[in-house]
Design a protein around this motif. Structure first.
Motif, short mmCIF file in Angstrom:
data_model
loop_
_atom_site.label_atom_id
_atom_site.label_comp_id
_atom_site.label_asym_id
_atom_site.label_seq_id
_atom_site.Cartn_x
_atom_site.Cartn_y
_atom_site.Cartn_z
N ILE A 29 -1.52 9.87 4.86
CA ILE A 29 -2.50 10.86 4.41
C ILE A 29 -2.99 10.51 3.01
CG2 ILE A 29 -2.86 13.28 3.80
CD1 ILE A 29 -0.84 14.00 6.00
N LEU A 30 -2.07 10.18 2.11
CA LEU A 30 -2.46 9.84 0.74
C LEU A 30 -3.35 8.61 0.71
CD1 LEU A 30 0.91 10.52 -1.14
CD2 LEU A 30 -1.26 11.72 -1.49
N SER A 31 -3.08 7.64 1.57
CA SER A 31 -3.93 6.45 1.64
C SER A 31 -5.35 6.83 2.04
CB SER A 31 -3.36 5.45 2.64
OG SER A 31 -2.13 4.91 2.17
N ASP A 32 -5.46 7.73 3.01
CA ASP A 32 -6.77 8.16 3.47
C ASP A 32 -7.49 9.01 2.42
OD1 ASP A 32 -8.68 8.30 5.75
OD2 ASP A 32 -8.28 10.45 5.60
N LEU A 33 -6.72 9.70 1.58
CA LEU A 33 -7.32 10.58 0.56
C LEU A 33 -7.86 9.81 -0.65
CD1 LEU A 33 -4.72 13.51 0.49
CD2 LEU A 33 -7.12 13.70 1.15
N MET A 34 -7.45 8.58 -0.83
CA MET A 34 -7.81 7.87 -2.06
C MET A 34 -9.31 7.79 -2.28
SD MET A 34 -5.01 4.80 -2.34
CE MET A 34 -3.26 5.17 -2.56
N GLN A 35 -10.05 7.40 -1.25
CA GLN A 35 -11.50 7.30 -1.39
C GLN A 35 -12.12 8.67 -1.63
OE1 GLN A 35 -13.39 4.32 -1.49
NE2 GLN A 35 -14.79 5.84 -2.36
N CYS A 36 -11.57 9.68 -0.96
CA CYS A 36 -12.07 11.05 -1.13
C CYS A 36 -11.84 11.54 -2.56
CB CYS A 36 -11.37 11.96 -0.13
SG CYS A 36 -12.05 13.64 -0.05
N ILE A 37 -10.68 11.21 -3.12
CA ILE A 37 -10.38 11.58 -4.51
C ILE A 37 -11.40 10.94 -5.45
CG2 ILE A 37 -8.74 11.28 -6.41
CD1 ILE A 37 -6.50 11.52 -4.29
N ASP A 38 -11.65 9.64 -5.26
CA ASP A 38 -12.59 8.93 -6.13
C ASP A 38 -13.99 9.51 -6.00
OD1 ASP A 38 -13.10 6.64 -7.96
OD2 ASP A 38 -14.38 5.95 -6.32
#
Length: 222
Positions: A175-184
């Motif tokens: 989940i955290l891997s998938d969230l990285m682009q969303c965070i940026d």
């Protein structure tokens, strides 16, 4: 940003930072209890939804303004945006969480030698206020500081979901891997938001927080 500033950012983003973030679920416990969130996919969607509809339009732009006000040593603006974010917490639970964590960080920063935090030891403050104070004083670049703030929030939400659903630790990391682009993307957009567009629209999470205040059994604080 120098290496010491990076280490200071890692310090205040750490899940072991003694400010009590682990104790609150921000309504996620109720979402799991009501079976809105039941697996890796639904947890991922819940976190993304709150990030895009709440943090991107509220926490990130206000953090940016608090950071700039600390850089300029403009106490009037600091207090204005601190009051603004506290007034924007829709439930008693969310307000309690924010002020408890903000004051806990103020006490910690004072003990670490950041004397400017003494005012916030004695007055109601948001976590954004004391977090931005630390970042400004420790010369942590604003964009990177904002990414650290949002990463810390996402990591805490994933950890809560892993415990409640429950999920394996590997699921949490996916989940955290998938969230990285969303965070940026959210940080980039949130830092550009004008004053008249500031404000969260995330009623599902707010209602979950309201219900959590009266939930019969809870693992997380209300």
């Amino acid at each position: 940003m120098n290496k010491l500033s990076l280490l200071q950012l890692l310090r205040i983003c750490s899940p072991t930072l003694p400010i009590g973030s682990y104790a609150y679920s921000q309504g996620l416990e109720t979402a799991c209890h009501n079976e809105y969130v039941t697996d890796q996919e639904s947890l991922n969607k819940w976190i993304k939804g709150v990030l895009k509809n709440s943090l991107e339009y509220l926490d990130i732009p206000i953090f940016s303004r608090l950071y700039d006000a600390h850089i300029d040593q403009n106490n009037e603006k600091i207090r204005y945006w601190n009051d603004y974010i506290l007034a924007s917490r829709e439930t008693n639970e969310l307000l309690l969480e924010d002020t408890q964590m903000g004051k806990a960080l103020a006490r910690l920063l004072f003990d670490l030698g950041l004397e400017e935090s003494i005012y916030w030891k004695k007055n109601p403050c948001s976590l954004l206020t004391t977090f931005s104070l630390a970042c400004a004083k420790w010369e942590i670049e604003k964009n990177t500081a904002t990414q650290g703030l949002i990463w810390s929030w996402c990591e805490n939400q994933v950890g809560i979901g892993v415990k409640l659903i429950p999920l394996g630790q590997t699921n949490g990391q996916l989940i955290l891997s998938d969230l990285m682009q969303c965070i940026d993307d959210s940080v980039t957009s949130g830092l550009l938001i004008e004053n008249d567009l500031i404000g969260a629209t995330c009623p599902g999470a707010v209602m979950a927080s309201m219900q959590h205040e009266q939930q019969y059994t809870r693992l997380f604080r209300s």
